[in-house]
Scaffold this motif. Structure first.
Motif, PDB file in Angstrom:
ATOM      1  N   GLU A   1       0.816  -1.219   0.000  1.00 12.34           N
ATOM      2  CA  GLU A   1       0.000   0.000   0.000  1.00 12.34           C
ATOM      3  C   GLU A   1       0.846   1.264   0.000  1.00 12.34           C
ATOM      4  O   GLU A   1       0.480   2.261  -0.595  1.00 12.34           O
ATOM      5  CB  GLU A   1      -0.915   0.021   1.230  1.00 12.34           C
ATOM      6  N   ALA A   2       1.982   1.218   0.663  1.00 16.53           N
ATOM      7  CA  ALA A   2       2.845   2.394   0.749  1.00 16.53           C
ATOM      8  C   ALA A   2       3.399   2.782  -0.623  1.00 16.53           C
ATOM      9  O   ALA A   2       3.767   3.936  -0.841  1.00 16.53           O
ATOM     10  CB  ALA A   2       3.989   2.144   1.722  1.00 16.53           C
ATOM     11  N   ASN A   3       3.455   1.820  -1.551  1.00 19.52           N
ATOM     12  CA  ASN A   3       3.992   2.098  -2.880  1.00 19.52           C
ATOM     13  C   ASN A   3       2.933   2.548  -3.878  1.00 19.52           C
ATOM     14  O   ASN A   3       3.256   2.841  -5.025  1.00 19.52           O
ATOM     15  CB  ASN A   3       4.701   0.860  -3.442  1.00 19.52           C
ATOM     16  N   LEU A   4       1.680   2.562  -3.457  1.00 16.16           N
ATOM     17  CA  LEU A   4       0.603   2.979  -4.346  1.00 16.16           C
ATOM     18  C   LEU A   4       0.241   4.436  -4.087  1.00 16.16           C
ATOM     19  O   LEU A   4       0.210   4.876  -2.936  1.00 16.16           O
ATOM     20  CB  LEU A   4      -0.638   2.103  -4.121  1.00 16.16           C
ATOM     21  N   PRO A   5      -0.028   5.181  -5.142  1.00 12.63           N
ATOM     22  CA  PRO A   5      -0.395   6.589  -4.947  1.00 12.63           C
ATOM     23  C   PRO A   5      -1.748   6.724  -4.251  1.00 12.63           C
ATOM     24  O   PRO A   5      -2.637   5.884  -4.435  1.00 12.63           O
ATOM     25  CB  PRO A   5      -0.457   7.149  -6.369  1.00 12.63           C
ATOM     26  N   VAL A   6      -1.891   7.767  -3.462  1.00 10.94           N
ATOM     27  CA  VAL A   6      -3.160   8.050  -2.797  1.00 10.94           C
ATOM     28  C   VAL A   6      -4.188   8.368  -3.881  1.00 10.94           C
ATOM     29  O   VAL A   6      -3.901   9.070  -4.844  1.00 10.94           O
ATOM     30  CB  VAL A   6      -3.008   9.243  -1.829  1.00 10.94           C
ATOM     31  N   GLY A   7      -5.380   7.809  -3.744  1.00  9.74           N
ATOM     32  CA  GLY A   7      -6.435   8.069  -4.704  1.00  9.74           C
ATOM     33  C   GLY A   7      -6.305   7.276  -5.991  1.00  9.74           C
ATOM     34  O   GLY A   7      -6.903   7.632  -7.003  1.00  9.74           O
ATOM     35  N   ILE A   8      -5.545   6.196  -5.973  1.00  9.22           N
ATOM     36  CA  ILE A   8      -5.372   5.372  -7.165  1.00  9.22           C
ATOM     37  C   ILE A   8      -6.739   4.883  -7.647  1.00  9.22           C
ATOM     38  O   ILE A   8      -7.597   4.538  -6.845  1.00  9.22           O
ATOM     39  CB  ILE A   8      -4.416   4.184  -6.886  1.00  9.22           C
ATOM     40  N   THR A   9      -6.939   4.900  -8.948  1.00  4.27           N
ATOM     41  CA  THR A   9      -8.223   4.472  -9.497  1.00  4.27           C
ATOM     42  C   THR A   9      -8.256   2.951  -9.637  1.00  4.27           C
ATOM     43  O   THR A   9      -7.211   2.284  -9.596  1.00  4.27           O
ATOM     44  CB  THR A   9      -8.471   5.094 -10.876  1.00  4.27           C
ATOM     45  N   GLY A  10      -9.455   2.437  -9.830  1.00  2.52           N
ATOM     46  CA  GLY A  10      -9.607   0.999 -10.035  1.00  2.52           C
ATOM     47  C   GLY A  10      -8.837   0.521 -11.253  1.00  2.52           C
ATOM     48  O   GLY A  10      -8.230  -0.545 -11.232  1.00  2.52           O
TER      49      GLY A  10
END
Length: 104
Positions: A80-89
């Motif tokens: 999760e830490a490597n994913l951008p905030v607000g990532i789309t589906g």
């Protein structure tokens, strides 16, 4: 058979040869990218996608295979830490497909 139906059948057959965990991640990615891919991903949508994919993909296997595949799929998920905030589906679906590729 239409061109789209032929392509979908070819994709289905290609995925049959993948490990069960990879099949699961691809199915989750398909569900996320098919349902409002431009909307931010949330835990409810992800949970529902995993539930539906699990019923579809894992339901045909014995319990030991299901548990092992789910453990492998969850371990391959991006941090999760490597994913951008607000990532789309749709964006998350790309990350899941990449994770599925690491399981082959």
């Amino acid at each position: 058979m239409s061109v789209q139906q032929q392509a979908e059948e070819a994709l289905r057959r290609a995925r049959q040869d993948l490990p069960v965990a990879a099949q699961l991640l691809h199915t989750v990615a398909d569900l996320l990218s098919d349902y409002q891919p431009e909307q931010p991903a949330n835990t409810t949508a992800i949970g529902m996608a995993f539930t539906a994919a699990g019923a579809d993909v894992l339901g045909q296997y014995p319990r030991a295979v299901r548990e092992h595949a789910l453990d492998r799929a969850l371990a391959a998920l991006p941090d999760e830490a490597n994913l951008p905030v607000g990532i789309t589906g749709g964006e998350l679906a790309l990350h899941l497909r990449k994770a599925a590729g690491s399981l082959t």
